[in-house]
Scaffold this motif. Structure first.
Motif, PDB file in Angstrom:
ATOM      1  N   LEU A 181       0.825  -1.210   0.000  1.00  0.00           N
ATOM      2  CA  LEU A 181       0.000   0.000   0.000  1.00  0.00           C
ATOM      3  C   LEU A 181       0.859   1.260   0.000  1.00  0.00           C
ATOM      4  O   LEU A 181       0.512   2.264  -0.627  1.00  0.00           O
ATOM      5  CB  LEU A 181      -0.921  -0.004   1.219  1.00  0.00           C
ATOM      6  CG  LEU A 181      -2.014  -1.086   1.233  1.00  0.00           C
ATOM      7  CD1 LEU A 181      -2.738  -1.082   2.568  1.00  0.00           C
ATOM      8  CD2 LEU A 181      -2.998  -0.875   0.092  1.00  0.00           C
ATOM      9  N   ARG A 182       1.994   1.185   0.704  1.00  0.00           N
ATOM     10  CA  ARG A 182       2.841   2.368   0.823  1.00  0.00           C
ATOM     11  C   ARG A 182       3.673   2.626  -0.431  1.00  0.00           C
ATOM     12  O   ARG A 182       3.852   3.786  -0.836  1.00  0.00           O
ATOM     13  CB  ARG A 182       3.765   2.198   2.025  1.00  0.00           C
ATOM     14  CG  ARG A 182       4.657   3.398   2.305  1.00  0.00           C
ATOM     15  CD  ARG A 182       5.578   3.152   3.487  1.00  0.00           C
ATOM     16  NE  ARG A 182       6.523   2.077   3.229  1.00  0.00           N
ATOM     17  CZ  ARG A 182       6.500   0.906   3.842  1.00  0.00           C
ATOM     18  NH1 ARG A 182       5.571   0.640   4.750  1.00  0.00           N
ATOM     19  NH2 ARG A 182       7.391  -0.033   3.555  1.00  0.00           N
ATOM     20  N   ASP A 183       4.160   1.543  -1.058  1.00  0.00           N
ATOM     21  CA  ASP A 183       5.165   1.729  -2.108  1.00  0.00           C
ATOM     22  C   ASP A 183       4.755   1.279  -3.505  1.00  0.00           C
ATOM     23  O   ASP A 183       5.392   1.693  -4.476  1.00  0.00           O
ATOM     24  CB  ASP A 183       6.451   0.981  -1.727  1.00  0.00           C
ATOM     25  CG  ASP A 183       7.013   1.436  -0.392  1.00  0.00           C
ATOM     26  OD1 ASP A 183       6.880   2.635  -0.090  1.00  0.00           O
ATOM     27  OD2 ASP A 183       7.568   0.598   0.336  1.00  0.00           O
ATOM     28  N   HIS A 184       3.736   0.417  -3.624  1.00  0.00           N
ATOM     29  CA  HIS A 184       3.512  -0.199  -4.928  1.00  0.00           C
ATOM     30  C   HIS A 184       2.085  -0.101  -5.466  1.00  0.00           C
ATOM     31  O   HIS A 184       1.902  -0.193  -6.681  1.00  0.00           O
ATOM     32  CB  HIS A 184       3.902  -1.684  -4.870  1.00  0.00           C
ATOM     33  CG  HIS A 184       5.295  -1.917  -4.381  1.00  0.00           C
ATOM     34  ND1 HIS A 184       6.418  -1.547  -5.093  1.00  0.00           N
ATOM     35  CD2 HIS A 184       5.756  -2.464  -3.224  1.00  0.00           C
ATOM     36  CE1 HIS A 184       7.502  -1.867  -4.413  1.00  0.00           C
ATOM     37  NE2 HIS A 184       7.139  -2.423  -3.269  1.00  0.00           N
ATOM     38  N   CYS A 185       1.104   0.031  -4.607  1.00  0.00           N
ATOM     39  CA  CYS A 185      -0.289  -0.043  -5.062  1.00  0.00           C
ATOM     40  C   CYS A 185      -0.590   1.063  -6.075  1.00  0.00           C
ATOM     41  O   CYS A 185      -0.406   2.253  -5.796  1.00  0.00           O
ATOM     42  CB  CYS A 185      -1.241   0.057  -3.875  1.00  0.00           C
ATOM     43  SG  CYS A 185      -2.979  -0.074  -4.355  1.00  0.00           S
ATOM     44  N   ALA A 186      -1.065   0.640  -7.253  1.00  0.00           N
ATOM     45  CA  ALA A 186      -1.362   1.611  -8.309  1.00  0.00           C
ATOM     46  C   ALA A 186      -2.683   2.330  -8.076  1.00  0.00           C
ATOM     47  O   ALA A 186      -2.923   3.398  -8.646  1.00  0.00           O
ATOM     48  CB  ALA A 186      -1.400   0.899  -9.667  1.00  0.00           C
ATOM     49  N   ALA A 187      -3.543   1.751  -7.229  1.00  0.00           N
ATOM     50  CA  ALA A 187      -4.859   2.349  -7.013  1.00  0.00           C
ATOM     51  C   ALA A 187      -4.905   3.235  -5.775  1.00  0.00           C
ATOM     52  O   ALA A 187      -5.859   3.988  -5.586  1.00  0.00           O
ATOM     53  CB  ALA A 187      -5.914   1.252  -6.885  1.00  0.00           C
ATOM     54  N   GLY A 188      -3.895   3.157  -4.923  1.00  0.00           N
ATOM     55  CA  GLY A 188      -3.912   3.912  -3.678  1.00  0.00           C
ATOM     56  C   GLY A 188      -3.558   5.381  -3.873  1.00  0.00           C
ATOM     57  O   GLY A 188      -2.942   5.775  -4.865  1.00  0.00           O
ATOM     58  N   THR A 189      -3.955   6.183  -2.911  1.00  0.00           N
ATOM     59  CA  THR A 189      -3.637   7.610  -2.929  1.00  0.00           C
ATOM     60  C   THR A 189      -2.318   7.838  -2.202  1.00  0.00           C
ATOM     61  O   THR A 189      -2.132   7.363  -1.081  1.00  0.00           O
ATOM     62  CB  THR A 189      -4.751   8.411  -2.242  1.00  0.00           C
ATOM     63  OG1 THR A 189      -5.979   8.200  -2.952  1.00  0.00           O
ATOM     64  CG2 THR A 189      -4.423   9.894  -2.233  1.00  0.00           C
ATOM     65  N   VAL A 190      -1.405   8.548  -2.848  1.00  0.00           N
ATOM     66  CA  VAL A 190      -0.095   8.815  -2.260  1.00  0.00           C
ATOM     67  C   VAL A 190       0.156  10.315  -2.243  1.00  0.00           C
ATOM     68  O   VAL A 190      -0.439  11.076  -3.011  1.00  0.00           O
ATOM     69  CB  VAL A 190       1.027   8.091  -3.042  1.00  0.00           C
ATOM     70  CG1 VAL A 190       0.920   6.594  -2.862  1.00  0.00           C
ATOM     71  CG2 VAL A 190       0.977   8.453  -4.520  1.00  0.00           C
ATOM     72  N   LEU A 191       1.047  10.719  -1.343  1.00  0.00           N
ATOM     73  CA  LEU A 191       1.405  12.129  -1.221  1.00  0.00           C
ATOM     74  C   LEU A 191       2.729  12.387  -1.919  1.00  0.00           C
ATOM     75  O   LEU A 191       3.549  11.484  -2.096  1.00  0.00           O
ATOM     76  CB  LEU A 191       1.518  12.516   0.257  1.00  0.00           C
ATOM     77  CG  LEU A 191       0.258  12.316   1.103  1.00  0.00           C
ATOM     78  CD1 LEU A 191       0.548  12.662   2.559  1.00  0.00           C
ATOM     79  CD2 LEU A 191      -0.890  13.162   0.573  1.00  0.00           C
TER      80      LEU A 191
END
Length: 406
Positions: A181-191
């Motif tokens: 979730l922190r480094d790879h998920c293409a669908a997650g929201t990142v800052l």
């Protein structure tokens, strides 16, 4: 004719008749025989008494009561013929006893204590393939568990794949979900990586890559601004640390170590100045610093040691009275082994309010300050213990009472 033995037992016919006519019980009465009759009939009875022991009819050599003969011949006689109740094979009695406990068709409990009963010949197959207590490896982590618990383990196995909660196509291992979730998920929201510098971008990972390419100049400006803010914060912290470590009593005892090396350096170079740690007249008072020329300065150059005091820009200067008017005294300690015989050198002065040195300092303090260029001669330094173990102690004291030491 009666034998000698009979004549001994029965001394006369009348006695014999009386004795042999006595009513007796069978000698196997305690074993359950109910026969009772005249003594003379006992021998004939024993020939038929079912409780009397006779040789085994199968000639195994055992003496068996007649009443138990059938059971003996059927169950215990070593020479009997019998079939195994499990496999049906016929054995002699002794061979059957050896066969029992080894028969492959006999049902036995599983050695893993799963509760199942299987034929002895199938126990190995049961343990390896069917037993609920057999050890099997988890297909995710490889650790071995009993068959009846491996399913429960699979529900919490750290290496079992789990669906991504962001509903991307990946199914990471349970213990790698946070990293996914922190480094790879293409669908997650990142800052944005520059969020600490002030960038407020938030989006998917592909969008973040585009943002990083398009906003390089913006990020550079944000980082520069952050660096400037941090530099100001560091300066403020350094000042706070310096204030915490500085004296605020209006007095400073300055320990000048490595005196010989410092004096040699001062003689080899022009204008070598030593400066003391800063100190304050009070918690919110004037900020001061002493300076020392070991080889002299001005009128004392090469012959005397010179001392000065400087007024530095302080944090509370706006609240203080100007010009500076406190009495300043310098004391060079005589480090005599007998304190009663010590002879310190003391010089002091009261600032003249017209002197520029004692006005409120600007951002750039006075380069030299005010003091005594001929504080103590080099000759005097040699006469007493002003320098001991290559260390000299100089006290600088600021007193608002305007009392001058003489």
């Amino acid at each position: 004719m009666c034998s000698i033995f009979e004549r001994t037992i029965y001394p006369d016919p009348e006695s014999e008749k009386a004795i042999m006519g006595s009513v007796v019980y069978c000698i196997h009465h305690k074993e359950g025989c109910q026969w009772s009759d005249e003594l003379r009939k006992l021998k004939a009875h024993l020939n038929t008494c079912k409780h009397d022991a006779v040789l085994c009819a199968a000639q195994c050599g055992a003496m068996i009561p007649r009443v138990l003969m059938q059971d003996h011949l059927r169950y215990t006689c070593p020479r009997r013929r019998a079939n195994c109740e499990h496999c049906g094979k016929e054995f002699s009695g002794s061979a059957l006893e050896e066969h029992q406990g080894n028969c492959g068709h006999e049902p036995v409990y599983c050695e893993n204590k799963c509760g199942a009963k299987v034929q002895r010949r199938h126990t190995q197959q049961h343990v390896q393939q069917h037993c609920s207590k057999r050890l099997v490896p988890c297909r995710h982590c490889g650790q071995r568990y009993t068959q009846d618990t491996v399913s429960a383990h699979g529900a919490m196995c750290s290496r079992a794949p789990v669906p991504c909660p962001q509903r991307c196509s990946a199914a990471p291992a349970r213990d790698e979900l946070d990293a996914h979730l922190r480094d790879h998920c293409a669908a997650g929201t990142v800052l944005c990586a520059y969020r600490d510098a002030g960038c407020r971008f938030k989006g998917t990972r592909p969008a973040l890559e585009r943002h990083a390419e398009e906003s390089a100049q913006t990020h550079l400006s944000l980082v520069c601004a952050l660096a400037a803010r941090q530099a100001r914060q560091l300066d403020a912290l350094r000042g706070a640390v310096a204030r915490l470590g500085a004296s605020s009593s209006g007095a400073l005892v300055w320990r000048v170590a490595d005196w010989a090396a410092r004096m040699a350096d001062a003689r080899a170079k022009d204008g070598v100045e030593l400066v003391s740690p800063t100190f304050y007249t009070s918690q919110y008072g004037y900020k001061l610093q002493a300076s020392l020329f070991l080889n002299g300065n001005g009128a004392g150059e090469s012959t005397h040691m010179s001392v000065y005091i400087k007024i530095l820009p302080g944090e509370y200067d706006a609240l203080l009275r100007w010009p500076f008017a406190h009495t300043v005294s310098f004391t060079l300690f005589d480090q005599s082994s007998s304190p009663d015989r010590a002879c310190n050198i003391v010089e002091s002065f009261v600032p003249d309010p017209t002197w520029k040195n004692f006005q409120r300092p600007s951002k750039e303090p006075d380069a030299l300050g005010f003091g005594f260029p001929r504080f103590v001669s080099h000759e005097m330094l040699k006469k007493r213990n002003f320098v001991k173990d290559d260390v000299m102690f100089l006290r600088v004291k600021v007193d608002p009472s305007k009392i001058v030491a003489v």
